[in-house]
Design an enzyme around this catalytic site. Structure first.
Site, PDB file in Angstrom:
ATOM      1  N   HIS A   1      40.693  83.870  63.102  1.00  0.00           N
ATOM      2  CA  HIS A   1      41.377  83.388  61.894  1.00  0.00           C
ATOM      3  C   HIS A   1      40.557  82.271  61.255  1.00  0.00           C
ATOM      4  O   HIS A   1      39.637  81.731  61.868  1.00  0.00           O
ATOM      5  CB  HIS A   1      42.768  82.841  62.242  1.00  0.00           C
ATOM      6  CG  HIS A   1      42.722  81.581  63.068  1.00  0.00           C
ATOM      7  ND1 HIS A   1      42.318  81.551  64.390  1.00  0.00           N
ATOM      8  CD2 HIS A   1      42.991  80.291  62.743  1.00  0.00           C
ATOM      9  CE1 HIS A   1      42.360  80.310  64.852  1.00  0.00           C
ATOM     10  NE2 HIS A   1      42.755  79.517  63.863  1.00  0.00           N
TER      11      HIS A   1
ATOM     12  N   ASP B   1      41.717  78.543  59.159  1.00  0.00           N
ATOM     13  CA  ASP B   1      42.944  77.752  59.071  1.00  0.00           C
ATOM     14  C   ASP B   1      43.540  77.805  57.665  1.00  0.00           C
ATOM     15  O   ASP B   1      42.836  77.582  56.669  1.00  0.00           O
ATOM     16  CB  ASP B   1      42.654  76.294  59.454  1.00  0.00           C
ATOM     17  CG  ASP B   1      42.193  76.183  60.909  1.00  0.00           C
ATOM     18  OD1 ASP B   1      42.637  77.015  61.730  1.00  0.00           O
ATOM     19  OD2 ASP B   1      41.397  75.279  61.220  1.00  0.00           O
TER      20      ASP B   1
ATOM     21  N   HIS C   1      37.350  81.450  63.303  1.00  0.00           N
ATOM     22  CA  HIS C   1      37.158  80.949  64.665  1.00  0.00           C
ATOM     23  C   HIS C   1      38.220  81.533  65.594  1.00  0.00           C
ATOM     24  O   HIS C   1      39.248  82.052  65.141  1.00  0.00           O
ATOM     25  CB  HIS C   1      37.149  79.424  64.706  1.00  0.00           C
ATOM     26  CG  HIS C   1      38.384  78.767  64.178  1.00  0.00           C
ATOM     27  ND1 HIS C   1      38.676  78.674  62.843  1.00  0.00           N
ATOM     28  CD2 HIS C   1      39.421  78.163  64.824  1.00  0.00           C
ATOM     29  CE1 HIS C   1      39.822  78.041  62.674  1.00  0.00           C
ATOM     30  NE2 HIS C   1      40.300  77.728  63.862  1.00  0.00           N
TER      31      HIS C   1
ATOM     32  N   ARG D   1      42.966  67.515  65.847  1.00  0.00           N
ATOM     33  CA  ARG D   1      42.289  68.160  64.711  1.00  0.00           C
ATOM     34  C   ARG D   1      42.753  67.540  63.402  1.00  0.00           C
ATOM     35  O   ARG D   1      43.945  67.321  63.212  1.00  0.00           O
ATOM     36  CB  ARG D   1      42.617  69.654  64.717  1.00  0.00           C
ATOM     37  CG  ARG D   1      41.698  70.491  63.872  1.00  0.00           C
ATOM     38  CD  ARG D   1      42.158  71.933  63.823  1.00  0.00           C
ATOM     39  NE  ARG D   1      43.232  72.096  62.866  1.00  0.00           N
ATOM     40  CZ  ARG D   1      43.929  73.210  62.690  1.00  0.00           C
ATOM     41  NH1 ARG D   1      43.690  74.275  63.433  1.00  0.00           N
ATOM     42  NH2 ARG D   1      44.885  73.288  61.788  1.00  0.00           N
TER      43      ARG D   1
HETATM   44  C1  SIN Z   1      42.156  76.102  66.135  1.00  0.00           C
HETATM   45  O1  SIN Z   1      41.932  75.280  65.238  1.00  0.00           O
HETATM   46  O2  SIN Z   1      42.457  77.250  65.882  1.00  0.00           O
HETATM   47  C2  SIN Z   1      41.990  75.664  67.585  1.00  0.00           C
HETATM   48  C3  SIN Z   1      40.584  75.759  68.014  1.00  0.00           C
HETATM   49  C4  SIN Z   1      40.398  75.349  69.448  1.00  0.00           C
HETATM   50  O3  SIN Z   1      41.354  74.944  70.108  1.00  0.00           O
HETATM   51  O4  SIN Z   1      39.266  75.421  69.918  1.00  0.00           O
END
Ligand code: SIN
Length: 290
Positions: free
Chosen positions: A117, A119, A265, A280
């Protein structure tokens, strides 16, 4: 590989190297990702450092910084240098509205982001980028890597005939799809948006294949079964072509900054029953154009 696929790869891999003055950049693969050294993200960056960081970000799409000790304030200052901070949705209770905790407990049956996906693609104005700071990695020190894929190259590797089909289409992105039948939190306002299926990166003008299995539900110009078949074929571009992706192996105090406009990612949940923790911060993007 077909000739048009080779040509697409060659266009990326034969770019001249940059001459950086304030930082060092070492590619993770020729296609995507780079480790950046020489910067302390806990301090305010100079104009030249920021300008070089922006160049590296647009060239490599995913930047990895090791051995960083940063506070939430430092984290948000770095993000704010690239755009407006993006509030977490749904808003965290009694916590900073811009910091999303990425936390895996020993009991977790799944983790956020465990599927390809970008974000916020169901939002009318999806995220520009995300900056994840991981401070605890799974014991005994392995697992929990994150994969990142170059969606410029995913588009460029399509055949000319497929490009001419998808270039004129749009796609619906629906925040409910990500829950896959699991209960949706009551305070989550489920976003649904229609974007061009192929968007242009607002800063480089390069085309991007902009559909992902976590959010994209339908191509409205096609019948239901045609839409399913085309989406499944496009979703399979990333898992079927490992060359599109790089893999980031986290160490404690690693920061990764990725471009949600041209990168997908996938967090890897291969460490049950161990734990992982990070925070994040995301940056707002603008409307997408085809
Ligand atoms: C995400 O932002 O989807 C999580 C990525 C991660 O935990 O490495």
């Amino acid at each position: 590989m077909e000739q048009y696929e080779l040509d697409a790869v060659r266009r990326i891999t034969t770019k001249p190297a940059r001459d950086y003055r304030t930082l060092s950049v070492r590619g993770l693969t020729p296609i995507i990702g780079a480790e950046v050294s020489g910067l302390d993200l806990g301090a305010e960056l100079s104009e030249q450092q920021l300008a070089e960081l922006k160049t590296a970000f647009l060239d490599h799409h995913v930047l990895v910084f090791r051995d960083q000790v940063i506070t939430p304030h430092d984290h948000k200052r770095l993000a704010a240098a690239f755009g407006e901070l993006r509030p977490v949705n749904p808003p965290p209770k009694d916590a900073d509205p811009y910091i999303l905790e990425i936390s895996t407990s020993p009991e977790a049956t799944n983790v956020a982001g465990n599927g390809w996906h970008a974000d916020g693609t169901a939002d009318a104005e999806p995220s520009l980028g995300s900056i994840l700071y991981i401070t605890r990695i799974p014991e005994p020190g392995s697992g929990g890597d994150t994969l990142f894929a170059n969606m410029h190259l995913a588009y460029d590797m399509l055949s000319p005939t497929m490009k001419s089909l998808v270039d004129g289409l749009t796609a619906i992105h629906d925040g409910a799809v990500a829950f896959r039948g699991h209960p949706i939190p009551p305070d989550y306002e489920v976003p649904v948006s229609e974007h061009p299926l192929v968007v242009r990166h607002p800063e480089t003008d390069r085309k991007v294949l902009y559909v992902n299995p976590a959010y994209t539900s339908r191509i409205p110009q096609l019948s239901e079964d045609e839409s399913r078949a085309v989406l499944d074929m496009l979703f399979a571009m990333v898992p079927n072509r490992p060359m599109l992706a790089c893999r980031v192996r986290w160490e404690p105090n690693t920061v990764v900054f990725w471009d949600n406009r041209c990168v997908q990612h996938h967090a890897t949940y291969d460490y049950y029953p161990h734990t992982r923790y990070g925070q994040r911060v995301a940056i707002n993007g603008g409307p997408l154009k085809g």
